[in-house]
Write a protein that holds these residues in place. Structure first.
Motif, short mmCIF file in Angstrom:
data_model
loop_
_atom_site.label_atom_id
_atom_site.label_comp_id
_atom_site.label_asym_id
_atom_site.label_seq_id
_atom_site.Cartn_x
_atom_site.Cartn_y
_atom_site.Cartn_z
N HIS A 1 -52.46 -16.36 61.53
CA HIS A 1 -53.34 -15.57 62.39
C HIS A 1 -52.52 -14.83 63.44
O HIS A 1 -51.37 -15.19 63.70
CB HIS A 1 -54.35 -16.49 63.10
CG HIS A 1 -53.70 -17.52 64.00
ND1 HIS A 1 -53.52 -17.31 65.34
CD2 HIS A 1 -53.15 -18.73 63.74
CE1 HIS A 1 -52.92 -18.37 65.87
NE2 HIS A 1 -52.67 -19.25 64.92
N GLU B 1 -58.60 -17.41 64.90
CA GLU B 1 -58.20 -18.80 64.65
C GLU B 1 -58.35 -19.61 65.93
O GLU B 1 -58.80 -20.73 65.93
CB GLU B 1 -56.75 -18.86 64.15
CG GLU B 1 -56.34 -20.25 63.64
CD GLU B 1 -55.84 -21.20 64.71
OE1 GLU B 1 -55.78 -22.41 64.44
OE2 GLU B 1 -55.51 -20.76 65.83
N GLU B 2 -57.93 -19.00 67.06
CA GLU B 2 -57.81 -19.77 68.30
C GLU B 2 -59.15 -20.19 68.90
O GLU B 2 -59.24 -21.23 69.55
CB GLU B 2 -57.01 -18.97 69.34
CG GLU B 2 -55.57 -18.68 68.94
CD GLU B 2 -54.67 -19.92 68.97
OE1 GLU B 2 -55.17 -21.01 69.29
OE2 GLU B 2 -53.48 -19.77 68.65
N HIS C 1 -46.10 -22.12 59.96
CA HIS C 1 -46.57 -22.18 61.35
C HIS C 1 -45.54 -22.91 62.20
O HIS C 1 -44.76 -23.70 61.68
CB HIS C 1 -47.92 -22.92 61.41
CG HIS C 1 -48.75 -22.58 62.60
ND1 HIS C 1 -48.55 -23.14 63.83
CD2 HIS C 1 -49.78 -21.71 62.75
CE1 HIS C 1 -49.43 -22.64 64.69
NE2 HIS C 1 -50.19 -21.76 64.06
ZN LIG Z 1 -51.85 -21.16 65.36
#
Ligand SMILES: [Zn+2]
Length: 433
Positions: free
Chosen positions: A91, A136-137, A201
């Motif tokens: 993301h 996403e957050e 990630h």
């Molecule tokens: Zn992340």
């Protein structure tokens, strides 16, 4: 494998300098004082970052498209275009005082892998697609992971589109604005089949750093339950209303939080967070009339989460200190384990890239959680300094950005020619018939 094979691998063509330049270029969108990045989902800053990624992709001949949840894709065509794609990415939205690696690293790594395929003139058997998931957050529109949720479960789209930010703007409105910003990007349907999903990630913890190992193969993701709790009392004059007559919502709320916190710390590995707390009317000489707060509990052990959930539900309902308490659960995501064959594939990719790896569990949530339920899914972690993230001091060493991308390159090469059944656990394979 032989040294010669290692020398021929796709990972040898990954360009660390180019990766770093891309990370720096994206960090400019939403850059704020002190090195922080503030790039809320579907904001103007995020729209500029998306446009830059689309431009980079088109420059090398990739086709860009989006969907009803505003997820962004760049596609490298495969030798067999009719097959479901290998999906890679993460993301690009951030927390209000985020860093420039969380999420962004995965998207930039995916772009670099597509570039390497093109530069080497190699066409993978299956199509390979980069994805940047929307929101996403969850810091602007809560809850987060809306893009990956909508993609994997299209029926959830109406609920997602109805979510509003604090200014009252709905996701539907924000998505329409993003789509209107570039009408040259076609829309594809949600819920398309995917061959497998690999998300690189940053670790957001310091396990890799302490072990001095550049690559983490993620075994699974910790479960979460998130609630919104509301306490209603009665406002009154701070000087005149007798203590015995009060219905003070703040006193009831803090008592409740203290009680639940004691329960939580008695459970091994349980995390308990009240991150948001609003008092109304929030005036020095007025008895608080209502309080609203968030509650987030997480633990690798699903049974422990369920036990605490039962306590929370019992305590956060009905009367408390003469106030009315109500609870609304906004997220329930159990802990999960990624398929062993995906972990093995990532280990093999790490070997091919000539790097060391260790297995670890993710304490943070990721879009990979949503994809796990629809396709074989795996995650690659790279170390981040001091385990710091969601903070301007978030930092990843360039050699770790390079290492994680090399592993992704080898993993995509392996995954693009793997049979779908070979990427799933035996149990899941049996269930699929
Ligand atoms: Zn992340």
């Amino acid at each position: 494998m032989t040294v010669a094979e290692q020398r021929q691998g796709l990972s040898t063509a990954v360009d660390g300098y180019r990766l770093w330049q891309n990370i720096e270029a994206l960090a400019k969108h939403g850059a704020s004082p002190g090195g922080a990045v503030n790039r809320p989902a579907l904001s103007k800053a995020e729209a500029r970052a998306r446009a830059e990624i689309v431009a980079w992709g088109r420059e090398i001949g990739l086709s860009a498209y989006t969907d009803a949840a505003a997820n962004l894709f760049l596609r490298l065509e495969g030798q067999r275009p009719e097959l479901p794609p290998v999906l890679i990415g993460s993301h690009i939205d951030s927390q209000p005082t985020g860093g420039c690696f969380d999420g962004t690293f995965g998207v930039i790594a995916a772009l670099e892998v597509l570039r390497v395929f093109i530069e080497r003139g190699e066409r993978p058997e299956r199509p390979v697609e980069l994805v940047a998931w929307t929101n996403e957050e969850g810091s602007r529109f809560a809850p987060g992971m809306s893009g990956s949720t909508g993609f994997t479960n299209p029926q959830s789209l109406p609920d997602i589109l109805a979510i509003r930010d604090r200014a009252g703007i709905s996701m539907a409105e924000a998505i329409a604005e993003i789509h209107a910003g570039d009408e040259s990007i076609p829309e594809h349907p949600l819920g398309r089949p995917v061959h497998c999903y690999i998300e690189p990630h940053i670790e957001q913890n310091d396990v890799l750093e302490r072990a001095n190992i550049p690559i983490g193969i993620v075994t699974g993701i910790q479960g979460t339950r998130r609630y919104r709790i509301r306490v209603d009392g009665k406002a009154g004059h701070a000087g005149t209303v007798a203590m015995a007559d009060r219905r003070d919502a703040l006193i009831a709320a803090t008592g409740l939080i203290g009680e639940l916190h004691r329960e939580a710390v008695s459970l091994e590995d349980m995390k308990f967070t009240v991150g948001q707390f609003d008092v109304t009317p929030n005036a020095p000489s007025v008895i608080p009339e209502s309080v609203y707060f968030s509650l987030d509990i997480r633990c690798p052990d699903n049974a422990a989460v369920d036990r605490l959930d039962a306590k929370i539900r019992a305590a956060a309902s009905g009367d408390r200190d003469r106030c009315q308490v109500s609870l609304h659960q906004i997220t329930h995501a159990p802990s999960l384990s990624f398929p062993a064959p995906m972990q093995q594939l990532l280990e093999k990719a790490t070997e091919r890239a000539g790097l060391a790896s260790m297995r670890l569990f993710s304490a943070a949530g990721h879009d990979a959680r949503q994809l796990h339920y629809v396709c074989p899914t795996g995650m690659i972690f790279v170390p981040c300094c001091g385990g710091i993230s969601h903070h301007p001091a978030e930092w990843v060493e360039p050699q770790h950005i390079l290492a994680g991308t090399k592993v992704l390159a080898e993993a995509v090469a392996l995954a693009a020619r793997a049979e779908p059944a070979d990427l799933l656990d035996d149990k899941a394979r049996a269930a699929e018939g």
